[in-house]
Design a protein around this motif. Structure first.
Motif, PDB file in Angstrom:
ATOM      1  N   LEU A  11     -11.749   8.760  23.007  1.00  0.00           N
ATOM      2  CA  LEU A  11     -12.115   8.365  21.469  1.00  0.00           C
ATOM      3  C   LEU A  11     -11.206   9.414  20.797  1.00  0.00           C
ATOM      4  O   LEU A  11     -10.786   9.073  19.527  1.00  0.00           O
ATOM      5  CB  LEU A  11     -13.489   8.419  21.248  1.00  0.00           C
ATOM      6  N   ASP A  12     -11.199  10.687  21.240  1.00  0.00           N
ATOM      7  CA  ASP A  12     -10.156  11.739  20.601  1.00  0.00           C
ATOM      8  C   ASP A  12      -8.946  11.243  20.428  1.00  0.00           C
ATOM      9  O   ASP A  12      -8.162  11.551  19.439  1.00  0.00           O
ATOM     10  CB  ASP A  12     -10.324  12.982  21.111  1.00  0.00           C
ATOM     11  N   LYS A  13      -8.365  10.580  21.597  1.00  0.00           N
ATOM     12  CA  LYS A  13      -6.875  10.430  21.719  1.00  0.00           C
ATOM     13  C   LYS A  13      -6.563   9.094  20.767  1.00  0.00           C
ATOM     14  O   LYS A  13      -5.652   8.986  20.017  1.00  0.00           O
ATOM     15  CB  LYS A  13      -6.431  10.098  23.076  1.00  0.00           C
ATOM     16  N   VAL A  14      -7.592   8.270  20.685  1.00  0.00           N
ATOM     17  CA  VAL A  14      -7.518   7.262  19.644  1.00  0.00           C
ATOM     18  C   VAL A  14      -7.548   7.507  18.401  1.00  0.00           C
ATOM     19  O   VAL A  14      -6.572   7.171  17.386  1.00  0.00           O
ATOM     20  CB  VAL A  14      -8.788   6.129  19.927  1.00  0.00           C
ATOM     21  N   GLY A  15      -8.313   8.560  18.211  1.00  0.00           N
ATOM     22  CA  GLY A  15      -8.428   9.489  16.651  1.00  0.00           C
ATOM     23  C   GLY A  15      -7.055   9.832  16.283  1.00  0.00           C
ATOM     24  O   GLY A  15      -6.643   9.784  14.975  1.00  0.00           O
ATOM     25  N   ASP A  16      -6.356  10.486  17.298  1.00  0.00           N
ATOM     26  CA  ASP A  16      -5.114  11.039  17.007  1.00  0.00           C
ATOM     27  C   ASP A  16      -4.126  10.211  16.534  1.00  0.00           C
ATOM     28  O   ASP A  16      -3.144  10.177  15.864  1.00  0.00           O
ATOM     29  CB  ASP A  16      -4.461  11.960  18.316  1.00  0.00           C
ATOM     30  N   ILE A  17      -4.164   9.088  17.393  1.00  0.00           N
ATOM     31  CA  ILE A  17      -3.083   8.018  16.822  1.00  0.00           C
ATOM     32  C   ILE A  17      -3.530   7.455  15.381  1.00  0.00           C
ATOM     33  O   ILE A  17      -2.537   7.218  14.431  1.00  0.00           O
ATOM     34  CB  ILE A  17      -3.345   6.691  17.685  1.00  0.00           C
ATOM     35  N   LEU A  18      -4.951   7.367  15.196  1.00  0.00           N
ATOM     36  CA  LEU A  18      -5.206   6.897  13.721  1.00  0.00           C
ATOM     37  C   LEU A  18      -4.839   7.647  12.831  1.00  0.00           C
ATOM     38  O   LEU A  18      -4.456   7.624  11.567  1.00  0.00           O
ATOM     39  CB  LEU A  18      -6.719   6.581  13.640  1.00  0.00           C
ATOM     40  N   LYS A  19      -4.658   9.292  12.940  1.00  0.00           N
ATOM     41  CA  LYS A  19      -4.378   9.996  11.903  1.00  0.00           C
ATOM     42  C   LYS A  19      -2.948   9.913  11.498  1.00  0.00           C
ATOM     43  O   LYS A  19      -2.621  10.231  10.349  1.00  0.00           O
ATOM     44  CB  LYS A  19      -4.440  11.671  12.636  1.00  0.00           C
ATOM     45  N   ILE A  20      -2.176   9.373  12.344  1.00  0.00           N
ATOM     46  CA  ILE A  20      -0.687   9.224  11.904  1.00  0.00           C
ATOM     47  C   ILE A  20      -0.680   8.130  10.742  1.00  0.00           C
ATOM     48  O   ILE A  20       0.237   8.373   9.945  1.00  0.00           O
ATOM     49  CB  ILE A  20      -0.031   8.747  13.224  1.00  0.00           C
ATOM     50  N   TYR A  21      -1.667   7.232  10.594  1.00  0.00           N
ATOM     51  CA  TYR A  21      -1.780   6.278   9.622  1.00  0.00           C
ATOM     52  C   TYR A  21      -2.819   6.468   8.590  1.00  0.00           C
ATOM     53  O   TYR A  21      -3.455   5.539   8.121  1.00  0.00           O
ATOM     54  CB  TYR A  21      -1.909   4.701  10.340  1.00  0.00           C
ATOM     55  N   LYS A  22      -2.786   7.639   8.220  1.00  0.00           N
ATOM     56  CA  LYS A  22      -3.986   8.126   7.358  1.00  0.00           C
ATOM     57  C   LYS A  22      -3.778   7.494   5.814  1.00  0.00           C
ATOM     58  O   LYS A  22      -4.896   7.604   5.201  1.00  0.00           O
ATOM     59  CB  LYS A  22      -4.042   9.802   7.171  1.00  0.00           C
ATOM     60  N   LYS A  23      -2.384   7.110   5.637  1.00  0.00           N
ATOM     61  CA  LYS A  23      -2.063   6.423   4.171  1.00  0.00           C
ATOM     62  C   LYS A  23      -2.470   4.945   4.385  1.00  0.00           C
ATOM     63  O   LYS A  23      -2.364   4.166   3.475  1.00  0.00           O
ATOM     64  CB  LYS A  23      -0.638   6.668   4.039  1.00  0.00           C
ATOM     65  N   ASN A  24      -2.667   4.164   5.532  1.00  0.00           N
ATOM     66  CA  ASN A  24      -3.178   2.890   5.610  1.00  0.00           C
ATOM     67  C   ASN A  24      -4.476   2.798   5.691  1.00  0.00           C
ATOM     68  O   ASN A  24      -5.390   3.581   6.116  1.00  0.00           O
ATOM     69  CB  ASN A  24      -2.422   2.423   7.161  1.00  0.00           C
ATOM     70  N   GLN A  25      -4.967   1.633   5.251  1.00  0.00           N
ATOM     71  CA  GLN A  25      -6.655   1.209   5.362  1.00  0.00           C
ATOM     72  C   GLN A  25      -6.862   1.174   6.692  1.00  0.00           C
ATOM     73  O   GLN A  25      -6.241   0.043   7.584  1.00  0.00           O
ATOM     74  CB  GLN A  25      -6.635   0.011   4.549  1.00  0.00           C
ATOM     75  N   ILE A  26      -8.111   1.543   7.321  1.00  0.00           N
ATOM     76  CA  ILE A  26      -8.466   1.456   8.609  1.00  0.00           C
ATOM     77  C   ILE A  26      -9.775   1.132   8.496  1.00  0.00           C
ATOM     78  O   ILE A  26     -10.722   1.547   7.901  1.00  0.00           O
ATOM     79  CB  ILE A  26      -8.345   2.786   9.196  1.00  0.00           C
ATOM     80  N   ARG A  27     -10.144  -0.081   9.189  1.00  0.00           N
ATOM     81  CA  ARG A  27     -11.666  -0.568   9.500  1.00  0.00           C
ATOM     82  C   ARG A  27     -12.104  -0.480  10.549  1.00  0.00           C
ATOM     83  O   ARG A  27     -11.244  -0.840  11.736  1.00  0.00           O
ATOM     84  CB  ARG A  27     -11.352  -2.007   8.880  1.00  0.00           C
ATOM     85  N   ILE A  28     -13.315  -0.149  10.822  1.00  0.00           N
ATOM     86  CA  ILE A  28     -14.058   0.004  12.369  1.00  0.00           C
ATOM     87  C   ILE A  28     -14.949  -0.998  12.352  1.00  0.00           C
ATOM     88  O   ILE A  28     -16.040  -0.907  11.486  1.00  0.00           O
ATOM     89  CB  ILE A  28     -14.421   1.373  12.407  1.00  0.00           C
ATOM     90  N   ILE A  29     -14.849  -1.931  13.227  1.00  0.00           N
ATOM     91  CA  ILE A  29     -15.811  -2.877  13.249  1.00  0.00           C
ATOM     92  C   ILE A  29     -16.503  -3.042  14.687  1.00  0.00           C
ATOM     93  O   ILE A  29     -15.990  -2.890  15.837  1.00  0.00           O
ATOM     94  CB  ILE A  29     -14.793  -4.317  13.384  1.00  0.00           C
ATOM     95  N   GLY A  30     -17.794  -3.016  14.642  1.00  0.00           N
ATOM     96  CA  GLY A  30     -18.816  -2.959  15.787  1.00  0.00           C
ATOM     97  C   GLY A  30     -19.220  -4.613  15.986  1.00  0.00           C
ATOM     98  O   GLY A  30     -19.491  -5.157  15.258  1.00  0.00           O
TER      99      GLY A  30
END
Length: 346
Positions: free
Chosen positions: A251-270
Motif C-alpha cells: 500500500l505504501d508503494k501505491v501511495g508513492d505512485i498516487l503522490k505523483i498525481y497530487k494535483k489530480n482528483q483521486i477517488r478511493i472506492i471499496g
C-alpha cells in the motif's frame, strides 16, 4: 372787361396711369388666385391649365400682347409666379407624402399604396365632373386594390422571412455545428492522449517498484481516469476493515505512485462480495463494510504518505458493482477489492 384766364388742362399721365391700373388689377387677380390655390390646389391647377390653353395668359402672354420692356417684364413676372406656385404645390405634396410614410407602421404600407392609387385616380379625373356612379367609383376599386396590395404585402413578408432562413443562414449553422464538432473531437483526442500517457507512466512506476504483478492497472473506456486495483483479500480479513500488516508495504508503494498525481482528483472506492456480514457485528451490511475499508485506506495514505485530503474522496459500493460472479470463491475474491481512480479530465 377783365381777362378770363384759361384753366390749364389737368395732366392725367396718359397711358402710364392706365398701365399702372392694369398692373394693380393683375396683381390683385393673382393674389386672389394664390389665396384660392391654398384652399383647393386641384381647382387652381385646373384653372391655370384652362387659361394657359385658351388665352396663353401665363407662358405665352408676351407673344400674345406684343413685345416691349414693360410687357416683357410683366409677363416674365407672371411666368415666375406660375412656376413658384407649381413648385410650392409639388413640395407640399412631397412633404406630406414623406411625413405620412414616416408615421406609418410596416403593416400599414399597403394601405398607403391604396390611398396613393385612389389619389392618382382622382387627379386623372380632374377638370371633368363625373356624375355617373359607375364611373365615379374608382375609390372603391382602388380600395379593393389596396386590400389586394395588403395581402400581397403580407405574403411577401412571409416569403421574405422564409428567405431569411435559406442558404446563407443554413450554411452558417452548418459551419458552426462543424466547428463545434471539430473542437469536441480535438478535445477528446487530447484527453485520450493524456489518459494514455498517465497509464503508461503508472505502468512504468509499478514495474520500477516491482508491484506490477500485485496490482491491476487499466483505463476508463471514455478516457476519464486511470484505475489501480488492489485485491481486498490482500488488504483485509473477512468482515474486517483493518489493514493487514503484511500488505502495508504494498500500500505504501501505491501511495508513492498516487503522490505523483497530487494535483489530480483521486477517488478511493471499496467493494465487497455478496456474502452477508455477521449479524450483530461491527458493520450491519456490506455497504457499511466497503465504505469503512475505503475510509481506512484513505486515512492511512493521508497520515503515512501525506496524500492531499482535499483532492481525494472515498465511497463504498458494497456488493452492487461486481466484476466477477459471486457463485464461486474465485469470483467472490475478485469482487472484494479497493480501487484508486486517478482522474485525468482536469
Amino acid at each position: 372787361m377783365a381777362n378770363i384766364e384759361e384753366e390749364e388742362a389737368a395732366d392725367t399721365g396718359g397711358w402710364i396711369n392706365t398701365f399702372a391700373d392694369l398692373m394693380n388689377l393683375l396683381l390683385c387677380f393673382f393674389v386672389l388666385l394664390f389665396s384660392m390655390s391654398t384652399v383647393d390646389a386641384d381647382k387652381y391647377e385646373q384653372l391655370v391649365t384652362s387659361m394657359s390653353e385658351s388665352i396663353n395668359i401665363f407662358d405665352g402672354g408676351g407673344d400674345s400682347i406684343g413685345q416691349g420692356p414693360f410687357i416683357d417684364s410683366g409677363t416674365n413676372q407672371i411666368v415666375a409666379i406660375s412656376q413658384f406656385f407649381n413648385e410650392f404645390e409639388s413640395s407640399g405634396q412631397d412633404d406630406d407624402a414623406n411625413q405620412n410614410q414616416a408615421n406609418l407602421k410596416p403593416g400599414t404600407k399597403a394601405d398607403q399604396t391604396g390611398e396613393q392609387t385612389e389619389q392618382g385616380g382622382k387627379e386623372q379625373n380632374n377638370g371633368t365632373e363625373n356624375t355617373d356612379p359607375e364611373q365615379a367609383n374608382p375609390s372603391g376599386e382602388n380600395s379593393q386594390n389596396g386590400e389586394n396590395s395588403d395581402n400581397q404585402n403580407q405574403q411577401g413578408q412571409t416569403g421574405q422571412q422564409q428567405d431569411d432562413k435559406k442558404p446563407g443562414e443554413k450554411d452558417a449553422q452548418d459551419i458552426d455545428k462543424a466547428t463545434e464538432e471539430a473542437v469536441e473531437a480535438k478535445q477528446a483526442a487530447k484527453q485520450k492522449a493524456k489518459n494514455e500517457e498517465t497509464y503508461s507512466d503508472i505502468m512504468d512506476q509499478a514495474q520500477d517498484k516491482n508491484i506490477d504483478d500485485k496490482i491491476n492497472v487499466n483505463m476508463d473506456k471514455k478516457h476519464q481516469y486511470v484505475q489501480i486495483t488492489l485485491n481486498g483479500a490482500l488488504l483485509f480479513d473477512s468482515g474486517s476493515a483493518d489493514i493487514k500488516a503484511s500488505t502495508k508495504p504494498l500500500l505504501d508503494k501505491v501511495g508513492d505512485i498516487l503522490k505523483i498525481y497530487k494535483k489530480n482528483q483521486i477517488r478511493i472506492i471499496g467493494h465487497t462480495d455478496n456474502v452477508p456480514t455477521t449479524p450483530g457485528g461491527r458493520y450491519p451490511n456490506n455497504m457499511w463494510l466497503s465504505t469503512a475499508r475505503a475510509t481506512t485506506v484513505f486515512e492511512y495514505l493521508v497520515k503515512k504518505k501525506k496524500i492531499d485530503p482535499k483532492s481525494s474522496e472515498t465511497t463504498g459500493r458494497g456488493e452492487y458493482d461486481p466484476i466477477a460472479s459471486n457463485s464461486t470463491a474465485d469470483g467472490r475474491a475478485k469482487n472484494r477489492r479497493v480501487e484508486f481512480r486517478i482522474y485525468t479530465n482536469q
